[in-house]
Design a protein around this motif. Structure first.
Motif, PDB file in Angstrom:
ATOM      1  N   MET A   1      -5.571   8.076  13.738  1.00 19.91           N
ATOM      2  CA  MET A   1      -4.745   8.490  12.603  1.00 19.91           C
ATOM      3  C   MET A   1      -4.063   7.274  11.971  1.00 19.91           C
ATOM      4  SD  MET A   1      -5.073  11.748  12.268  1.00 19.91           S
ATOM      5  CE  MET A   1      -3.657  12.203  11.262  1.00 19.91           C
ATOM      6  N   MET A   2      -3.906   7.343  10.655  1.00 18.14           N
ATOM      7  CA  MET A   2      -3.281   6.244   9.945  1.00 18.14           C
ATOM      8  C   MET A   2      -1.778   6.188  10.219  1.00 18.14           C
ATOM      9  SD  MET A   2      -3.004   5.545   5.814  1.00 18.14           S
ATOM     10  CE  MET A   2      -4.687   5.994   5.485  1.00 18.14           C
ATOM     11  N   GLU A   3      -1.306   5.029  10.649  1.00 21.27           N
ATOM     12  CA  GLU A   3       0.125   4.839  10.870  1.00 21.27           C
ATOM     13  C   GLU A   3       0.753   3.964   9.783  1.00 21.27           C
ATOM     14  OE1 GLU A   3       0.701   3.370  14.795  1.00 21.27           O
ATOM     15  OE2 GLU A   3      -0.102   5.165  15.781  1.00 21.27           O
ATOM     16  N   ALA A   4      -0.079   3.359   8.955  1.00 26.10           N
ATOM     17  CA  ALA A   4       0.414   2.508   7.873  1.00 26.10           C
ATOM     18  C   ALA A   4       1.258   3.328   6.898  1.00 26.10           C
ATOM     19  CB  ALA A   4      -0.764   1.875   7.144  1.00 26.10           C
ATOM     20  N   LYS A   5       2.216   2.666   6.259  1.00 24.85           N
ATOM     21  CA  LYS A   5       3.104   3.383   5.346  1.00 24.85           C
ATOM     22  C   LYS A   5       3.148   2.784   3.942  1.00 24.85           C
ATOM     23  CE  LYS A   5       6.160   5.350   8.874  1.00 24.85           C
ATOM     24  NZ  LYS A   5       7.559   5.480   9.347  1.00 24.85           N
ATOM     25  N   THR A   6       3.249   1.469   3.822  1.00 22.64           N
ATOM     26  CA  THR A   6       3.342   0.860   2.497  1.00 22.64           C
ATOM     27  C   THR A   6       1.943   0.696   1.891  1.00 22.64           C
ATOM     28  OG1 THR A   6       3.143  -1.421   3.301  1.00 22.64           O
ATOM     29  CG2 THR A   6       5.368  -0.443   3.231  1.00 22.64           C
ATOM     30  N   ILE A   7       1.904   0.435   0.593  1.00 21.14           N
ATOM     31  CA  ILE A   7       0.624   0.218  -0.080  1.00 21.14           C
ATOM     32  C   ILE A   7      -0.134  -0.917   0.581  1.00 21.14           C
ATOM     33  CG2 ILE A   7      -0.436  -0.606  -2.234  1.00 21.14           C
ATOM     34  CD1 ILE A   7       1.672   0.985  -3.770  1.00 21.14           C
ATOM     35  N   PHE A   8       0.563  -2.012   0.876  1.00 21.32           N
ATOM     36  CA  PHE A   8      -0.077  -3.152   1.529  1.00 21.32           C
ATOM     37  C   PHE A   8      -0.677  -2.743   2.872  1.00 21.32           C
ATOM     38  CE2 PHE A   8       0.218  -6.583   4.658  1.00 21.32           C
ATOM     39  CZ  PHE A   8      -0.595  -7.541   4.067  1.00 21.32           C
ATOM     40  N   GLU A   9       0.083  -2.006   3.666  1.00 19.30           N
ATOM     41  CA  GLU A   9      -0.383  -1.600   5.000  1.00 19.30           C
ATOM     42  C   GLU A   9      -1.550  -0.628   4.908  1.00 19.30           C
ATOM     43  OE1 GLU A   9       3.952  -1.968   7.320  1.00 19.30           O
ATOM     44  OE2 GLU A   9       3.271  -0.046   6.492  1.00 19.30           O
ATOM     45  N   VAL A  10      -1.499   0.287   3.941  1.00 21.05           N
ATOM     46  CA  VAL A  10      -2.593   1.252   3.784  1.00 21.05           C
ATOM     47  C   VAL A  10      -3.866   0.536   3.345  1.00 21.05           C
ATOM     48  CG1 VAL A  10      -3.407   3.258   2.491  1.00 21.05           C
ATOM     49  CG2 VAL A  10      -1.045   3.191   3.316  1.00 21.05           C
ATOM     50  N   ARG A  12      -4.713  -2.523   3.997  1.00 23.76           N
ATOM     51  CA  ARG A  12      -5.225  -3.256   5.159  1.00 23.76           C
ATOM     52  C   ARG A  12      -5.877  -2.302   6.158  1.00 23.76           C
ATOM     53  NH1 ARG A  12      -0.982  -6.750   8.475  1.00 23.76           N
ATOM     54  NH2 ARG A  12      -0.204  -4.649   8.866  1.00 23.76           N
ATOM     55  N   TRP A  13      -5.234  -1.147   6.408  1.00 25.70           N
ATOM     56  CA  TRP A  13      -5.784  -0.180   7.370  1.00 25.70           C
ATOM     57  C   TRP A  13      -7.135   0.351   6.899  1.00 25.70           C
ATOM     58  CZ3 TRP A  13      -7.466   4.830   7.499  1.00 25.70           C
ATOM     59  CH2 TRP A  13      -7.604   5.418   8.762  1.00 25.70           C
ATOM     60  N   THR A  14      -7.219   0.702   5.609  1.00 25.85           N
ATOM     61  CA  THR A  14      -8.482   1.256   5.101  1.00 25.85           C
ATOM     62  C   THR A  14      -9.594   0.218   5.169  1.00 25.85           C
ATOM     63  OG1 THR A  14      -7.935   0.663   2.803  1.00 25.85           O
ATOM     64  CG2 THR A  14      -7.314   2.875   3.562  1.00 25.85           C
ATOM     65  N   SER A  15      -9.264  -1.036   4.848  1.00 29.00           N
ATOM     66  CA  SER A  15     -10.268  -2.090   4.876  1.00 29.00           C
ATOM     67  C   SER A  15     -10.815  -2.297   6.291  1.00 29.00           C
ATOM     68  CB  SER A  15      -9.660  -3.389   4.352  1.00 29.00           C
ATOM     69  OG  SER A  15     -10.614  -4.429   4.376  1.00 29.00           O
ATOM     70  N   LEU A  16      -9.926  -2.335   7.282  1.00 30.63           N
ATOM     71  CA  LEU A  16     -10.353  -2.505   8.672  1.00 30.63           C
ATOM     72  C   LEU A  16     -11.156  -1.308   9.160  1.00 30.63           C
ATOM     73  CD1 LEU A  16      -7.110  -4.078  10.200  1.00 30.63           C
ATOM     74  CD2 LEU A  16      -9.333  -5.211   9.903  1.00 30.63           C
ATOM     75  N   PHE A  17     -10.709  -0.108   8.798  1.00 28.41           N
ATOM     76  CA  PHE A  17     -11.401   1.122   9.207  1.00 28.41           C
ATOM     77  C   PHE A  17     -12.831   1.138   8.660  1.00 28.41           C
ATOM     78  CE2 PHE A  17     -12.546   5.594   8.394  1.00 28.41           C
ATOM     79  CZ  PHE A  17     -12.442   6.109   9.675  1.00 28.41           C
ATOM     80  N   THR A  25     -15.807  -2.290   2.203  1.00 27.52           N
ATOM     81  CA  THR A  25     -14.353  -2.279   2.399  1.00 27.52           C
ATOM     82  C   THR A  25     -13.576  -1.936   1.132  1.00 27.52           C
ATOM     83  OG1 THR A  25     -14.287  -4.670   2.012  1.00 27.52           O
ATOM     84  CG2 THR A  25     -14.476  -3.929   4.296  1.00 27.52           C
ATOM     85  N   GLY A  26     -14.196  -2.105  -0.031  1.00 25.51           N
ATOM     86  CA  GLY A  26     -13.492  -1.831  -1.282  1.00 25.51           C
ATOM     87  C   GLY A  26     -13.254  -0.361  -1.559  1.00 25.51           C
ATOM     88  N   VAL A  27     -13.905   0.521  -0.805  1.00 28.48           N
ATOM     89  CA  VAL A  27     -13.755   1.964  -1.025  1.00 28.48           C
ATOM     90  C   VAL A  27     -12.300   2.405  -0.855  1.00 28.48           C
ATOM     91  CG1 VAL A  27     -14.335   4.248  -0.068  1.00 28.48           C
ATOM     92  CG2 VAL A  27     -16.134   2.551  -0.455  1.00 28.48           C
ATOM     93  N   GLY A  28     -11.628   1.850   0.141  1.00 25.78           N
ATOM     94  CA  GLY A  28     -10.237   2.232   0.394  1.00 25.78           C
ATOM     95  C   GLY A  28      -9.330   1.917  -0.776  1.00 25.78           C
ATOM     96  N   GLU A  29      -9.544   0.760  -1.374  1.00 22.88           N
ATOM     97  CA  GLU A  29      -8.720   0.354  -2.516  1.00 22.88           C
ATOM     98  C   GLU A  29      -8.945   1.286  -3.703  1.00 22.88           C
ATOM     99  OE1 GLU A  29      -8.829  -3.544  -5.116  1.00 22.88           O
ATOM    100  OE2 GLU A  29      -7.869  -3.928  -3.172  1.00 22.88           O
ATOM    101  N   LEU A  30     -10.193   1.685  -3.919  1.00 21.84           N
ATOM    102  CA  LEU A  30     -10.491   2.616  -5.008  1.00 21.84           C
ATOM    103  C   LEU A  30      -9.814   3.969  -4.787  1.00 21.84           C
ATOM    104  CD1 LEU A  30     -14.279   1.833  -5.559  1.00 21.84           C
ATOM    105  CD2 LEU A  30     -12.389   1.262  -7.092  1.00 21.84           C
ATOM    106  N   LEU A  31      -9.795   4.413  -3.539  1.00 21.05           N
ATOM    107  CA  LEU A  31      -9.128   5.676  -3.228  1.00 21.05           C
ATOM    108  C   LEU A  31      -7.619   5.569  -3.439  1.00 21.05           C
ATOM    109  CD1 LEU A  31     -11.132   6.730  -0.041  1.00 21.05           C
ATOM    110  CD2 LEU A  31     -11.153   7.886  -2.264  1.00 21.05           C
ATOM    111  N   ASN A  46       3.098  -3.537  -6.501  1.00 19.83           N
ATOM    112  CA  ASN A  46       3.962  -2.578  -5.797  1.00 19.83           C
ATOM    113  C   ASN A  46       3.607  -2.479  -4.318  1.00 19.83           C
ATOM    114  OD1 ASN A  46       5.470  -1.215  -8.206  1.00 19.83           O
ATOM    115  ND2 ASN A  46       3.308  -1.207  -8.812  1.00 19.83           N
ATOM    116  N   ALA A  47       3.124  -3.590  -3.761  1.00 19.31           N
ATOM    117  CA  ALA A  47       2.585  -3.597  -2.401  1.00 19.31           C
ATOM    118  C   ALA A  47       3.577  -3.108  -1.343  1.00 19.31           C
ATOM    119  CB  ALA A  47       2.100  -5.000  -2.043  1.00 19.31           C
ATOM    120  N   ARG A  48       4.886  -3.283  -1.590  1.00 22.39           N
ATOM    121  CA  ARG A  48       5.883  -2.889  -0.591  1.00 22.39           C
ATOM    122  C   ARG A  48       6.314  -1.415  -0.721  1.00 22.39           C
ATOM    123  NH1 ARG A  48       8.001  -7.304   2.032  1.00 22.39           N
ATOM    124  NH2 ARG A  48       7.546  -9.349   1.107  1.00 22.39           N
TER     125      ARG A  48
END
Length: 290
Positions: A1-10, A12-17, A25-31, A46-48
């Motif tokens: 499960m995703m534990e990331a909270k900020t845009i930056f963390e999400v 990074r999490w999507t890219s690693l996943f 890896t770019g799919v997460g950013e598009l979503l 607005n990364a934070r």
């Protein structure tokens, strides 16, 4: 499960996943852009900012669909950009590719070179799919009358919705390649098509994102990948004018076979083969005359 909270963390999490699951890896950013209603630049600016639990859950659900089934991100968000405009896409139409933008640009450049850009033109897009080529040419050519054909009722419904949404007047016709406009005894200054051109034998080598989600009707063209070109070229003599531009997207290994097919019917055709941005042979442009 995703534990990331900020845009930056999400991000990074999507890219690693995605990387761990051998997906782009770019799919997460598009979503993220889709669910937050932000541009890429806004994501960085607005990364934070914190991403709501609801949005994080939607993104994770979409990612797991993509990883498990190869569901294209364009189907998950329902749209894809083409030539600076947003088009609706679904499982009934081919997802627009950047190479096809180059096909459109090649048409526009040749019409400018011939002094035909600002004169009344009659054009047809064969196998229109989502209508990206027909709608784009209608928007870019100020005096064009545009026809578009497709054998698929479902594809034509998507194409009509896209043309309406972008305020483009396109005359859609259902039928196989040029057949419906031949029946109307129409002739054209520009004939364009991105037809199916993948050999059936190559089906298993395609990624599941393409093979299992793009319509087979828009991908495969017989054992050698040339069936659609043969049929289109066979129909061309009924619809060309004194000076007609034919523009076709081709497979990377068809730079010789497609021009040969054209020359068999139009021995005096002026033919050019162009590469796409990846240096693959991708476009055939031919000036035809009756």
């Amino acid at each position: 499960m995703m534990e990331a909270k900020t845009i930056f963390e999400v991000r990074r999490w999507t890219s690693l996943f995605l990387q761990e699951n051998n997906r782009e890896t770019g799919v997460g950013e598009l979503l993220l852009q889709h669910h937050l209603g932000m541009t890429r630049a806004q994501l960085f600016a607005n990364a934070r900012d914190e991403v709501s639990v609801d949005v994080r859950q939607k993104i994770e659900l979409n990612l797991r669909q993509h990883v498990a089934h190869g569901t294209p991100v364009q189907h998950l968000i329902g749209t894809e950009e083409f030539y600076g405009r947003l088009f609706k896409v679904n499982q009934d139409v081919l997802i627009p590719r950047p190479e096809t933008e180059e096909l459109v640009l090649g048409i526009l450049n040749r019409l400018k070179q011939k002094g035909m850009f600002s004169v009344p033109l009659t054009c047809v897009d064969i196998g229109t799919g989502s209508g990206i080529i027909a709608t784009t040419l209608t928007k870019e050519l100020p005096h064009a009358t545009m026809y578009a054909t497709d054998i698929s009722t479902e594809a034509l419904q998507v194409a009509e919705q896209n043309a309406h949404a972008l305020d483009a007047t396109v005359q859609f016709r259902q039928g196989n390649f040029l057949a419906p406009v031949i029946d109307e005894e129409a002739t054209f200054d520009v004939i364009v098509s991105n037809p199916p051109y993948i050999p059936e034998r190559d089906r298993d080598s395609l990624s599941d994102v393409v093979r299992d989600h793009d319509p087979s009707l828009a991908l495969f063209a017989g054992e050698d990948g040339l069936a659609a070109y043969r049929r289109i070229i066979e129909q061309l003599p009924s619809v060309v004018k004194k000076d007609t531009l034919l523009a076709l997207e081709i497979g990377h290994d068809q730079r010789h076979t497609v021009p040969t097919l054209i020359e068999a019917t139009f021995p005096n055709a002026q033919i050019e083969v162009e590469q796409d941005i990846n240096q693959n042979d991708r476009m055939v442009f031919a000036w035809l005359s009756k």
